[in-house]
Design a protein around this motif. Structure first.
Motif, PDB file in Angstrom:
ATOM      1  N   GLY A  79       0.826  -1.214   0.000  1.00 49.69           N
ATOM      2  CA  GLY A  79       0.000   0.000   0.000  1.00 49.69           C
ATOM      3  C   GLY A  79       0.853   1.254   0.000  1.00 49.69           C
ATOM      4  O   GLY A  79       0.580   2.213  -0.736  1.00 49.69           O
ATOM      5  N   TRP A  80       1.892   1.260   0.832  1.00 53.04           N
ATOM      6  CA  TRP A  80       2.796   2.410   0.866  1.00 53.04           C
ATOM      7  C   TRP A  80       3.513   2.572  -0.473  1.00 53.04           C
ATOM      8  O   TRP A  80       3.631   3.686  -0.987  1.00 53.04           O
ATOM      9  CB  TRP A  80       3.823   2.235   1.989  1.00 53.04           C
ATOM     10  N   LEU A  81       3.962   1.454  -1.060  1.00 56.46           N
ATOM     11  CA  LEU A  81       4.676   1.495  -2.335  1.00 56.46           C
ATOM     12  C   LEU A  81       3.771   2.021  -3.447  1.00 56.46           C
ATOM     13  O   LEU A  81       4.186   2.891  -4.231  1.00 56.46           O
ATOM     14  CB  LEU A  81       5.197   0.100  -2.699  1.00 56.46           C
ATOM     15  N   ILE A  82       2.562   1.540  -3.526  1.00 51.90           N
ATOM     16  CA  ILE A  82       1.622   2.003  -4.558  1.00 51.90           C
ATOM     17  C   ILE A  82       1.297   3.477  -4.348  1.00 51.90           C
ATOM     18  O   ILE A  82       1.223   4.262  -5.302  1.00 51.90           O
ATOM     19  CB  ILE A  82       0.343   1.140  -4.534  1.00 51.90           C
ATOM     20  N   SER A  83       1.093   3.876  -3.087  1.00 52.07           N
ATOM     21  CA  SER A  83       0.812   5.283  -2.797  1.00 52.07           C
ATOM     22  C   SER A  83       2.005   6.161  -3.185  1.00 52.07           C
ATOM     23  O   SER A  83       1.836   7.270  -3.696  1.00 52.07           O
ATOM     24  CB  SER A  83       0.492   5.451  -1.317  1.00 52.07           C
ATOM     25  N   TRP A  84       3.202   5.672  -2.959  1.00 51.10           N
ATOM     26  CA  TRP A  84       4.393   6.445  -3.287  1.00 51.10           C
ATOM     27  C   TRP A  84       4.583   6.557  -4.801  1.00 51.10           C
ATOM     28  O   TRP A  84       4.946   7.600  -5.318  1.00 51.10           O
ATOM     29  CB  TRP A  84       5.622   5.783  -2.647  1.00 51.10           C
ATOM     30  N   VAL A  85       4.325   5.457  -5.530  1.00 49.53           N
ATOM     31  CA  VAL A  85       4.517   5.442  -6.970  1.00 49.53           C
ATOM     32  C   VAL A  85       3.420   6.241  -7.690  1.00 49.53           C
ATOM     33  O   VAL A  85       3.707   7.046  -8.557  1.00 49.53           O
ATOM     34  CB  VAL A  85       4.563   3.988  -7.519  1.00 49.53           C
ATOM     35  N   PHE A  86       2.172   6.020  -7.333  1.00 47.94           N
ATOM     36  CA  PHE A  86       1.065   6.619  -8.072  1.00 47.94           C
ATOM     37  C   PHE A  86       0.416   7.804  -7.363  1.00 47.94           C
ATOM     38  O   PHE A  86      -0.373   8.518  -7.977  1.00 47.94           O
ATOM     39  CB  PHE A  86      -0.025   5.563  -8.345  1.00 47.94           C
ATOM     40  N   GLY A  87       0.685   7.987  -6.100  1.00 50.77           N
ATOM     41  CA  GLY A  87       0.007   9.047  -5.365  1.00 50.77           C
ATOM     42  C   GLY A  87       0.957  10.176  -5.017  1.00 50.77           C
ATOM     43  O   GLY A  87       1.957  10.439  -5.685  1.00 50.77           O
TER      44      GLY A  87
END
Length: 93
Positions: A79-87
Motif C-alpha cells: 500500500g505504501w509502495l503504490i501510494s508512493w509510486v502513483f500518489g
C-alpha cells in the motif's frame, strides 16, 4: 512419501473384500459391505490425548497469528509502495 504398513488395509479386510466381490452381491449387500469396511477402518483411528489436542491447537493458532502478521505487513508495504509510486507519496493506511 514412503508407504508404511499403517497405510495399507489389513489382510483380512482385503480377503473379505475379494470374497465379497467374487460373490457379486446385490446393491444392498454392497452397501452393507461398505459400511462394515468403514467401521473396520474407524477402529484403526487413534484419537489424540488432551495434552496433544491442546498442543496441536496452540501450534495452529500461533501459525495463524504469524501468517496474519506477514499478510498485514505485506499489505501495508505494498500500500505504501503504490501510494508512493502513483500518489502524492503519503500513505494514510
Amino acid at each position: 512419501m514412503a508407504r508404511t504398513t499403517a497405510d495399507e488395509p489389513s489382510e483380512d479386510l482385503v480377503a473379505s473384500a475379494k470374497q465379497e466381490r467374487a460373490a457379486r452381491r446385490n446393491p444392498f449387500g454392497r452397501i452393507a459391505l461398505f459400511i462394515r469396511q468403514v467401521f473396520a477402518e474407524l477402529r484403526k483411528v487413534v484419537t489424540p490425548t488432551r495434552k496433544e489436542l491442546f498442543s496441536y491447537t496452540a501450534v495452529v493458532l500461533v501459525f495463524v497469528v504469524i501468517m496474519m502478521a506477514i499478510v498485514t505487513g505485506l499489505d501495508y508495504g505494498f500500500g505504501w509502495l503504490i501510494s508512493w509510486v502513483f500518489g502524492d507519496g503519503q500513505f494514510t493506511g
